[in-house]
Design a protein around this motif. Sequence first.
Motif, mmCIF file in Angstrom:
data_model
loop_
_atom_site.group_PDB
_atom_site.id
_atom_site.type_symbol
_atom_site.label_atom_id
_atom_site.label_comp_id
_atom_site.label_asym_id
_atom_site.label_seq_id
_atom_site.Cartn_x
_atom_site.Cartn_y
_atom_site.Cartn_z
ATOM 1 N N PHE A 18 0.820 -1.208 0.000
ATOM 2 C CA PHE A 18 0.000 0.000 0.000
ATOM 3 C C PHE A 18 0.855 1.260 0.000
ATOM 4 N N ALA A 19 2.094 1.147 0.482
ATOM 5 C CA ALA A 19 3.017 2.283 0.533
ATOM 6 C C ALA A 19 4.087 2.195 -0.566
ATOM 7 N N GLY A 20 3.959 1.223 -1.473
ATOM 8 C CA GLY A 20 4.919 1.094 -2.566
ATOM 9 C C GLY A 20 6.263 0.535 -2.152
ATOM 10 N N ILE A 33 6.076 6.252 -5.425
ATOM 11 C CA ILE A 33 5.464 7.445 -4.834
ATOM 12 C C ILE A 33 3.984 7.502 -5.193
ATOM 13 N N LEU A 34 3.635 7.140 -6.431
ATOM 14 C CA LEU A 34 2.222 7.098 -6.814
ATOM 15 C C LEU A 34 1.451 6.090 -5.977
ATOM 16 N N GLN A 35 2.040 4.928 -5.712
ATOM 17 C CA GLN A 35 1.372 3.940 -4.864
ATOM 18 C C GLN A 35 1.235 4.460 -3.441
ATOM 19 N N THR A 38 -1.679 6.964 -3.441
ATOM 20 C CA THR A 38 -2.999 6.396 -3.726
ATOM 21 C C THR A 38 -3.322 5.155 -2.894
ATOM 22 N N CYS A 39 -2.508 4.902 -1.864
ATOM 23 C CA CYS A 39 -2.672 3.683 -1.041
ATOM 24 C C CYS A 39 -2.690 2.429 -1.914
ATOM 25 N N GLY A 43 -5.645 -0.578 -3.442
ATOM 26 C CA GLY A 43 -5.455 -2.009 -3.247
ATOM 27 C C GLY A 43 -5.372 -2.808 -4.533
ATOM 28 N N VAL A 44 -5.958 -2.298 -5.601
ATOM 29 C CA VAL A 44 -5.980 -3.034 -6.869
ATOM 30 C C VAL A 44 -4.582 -3.158 -7.460
#
Length: 68
Positions: A18-20, A33-35, A38-39, A43-44
């Motif tokens: 969730f934090a990349g 950073i995007l992950q 966007t969490c 999750g997807v």
Amino acid sequence: MSDKKFLPALLLAIFLGFAGGHRFYVGKTGTAILQLVTCGGAGVWVLIDIVMIAMGKFLDKNNLPLAK
């Protein structure tokens, strides 16, 4: 073959996806950073990455497959 290992990437994706975390590990800082923001793409995106890592299709920043 990448110098990054399969198992740490998989564990990071499961526990810190969730934090990349797994993307930071393989050097994909931009998408990590995007992950983070966007969490994990709600999750997807994380689930897709976990499947890709488990199948051996996930690549590092140099487009090399992860080492076993």
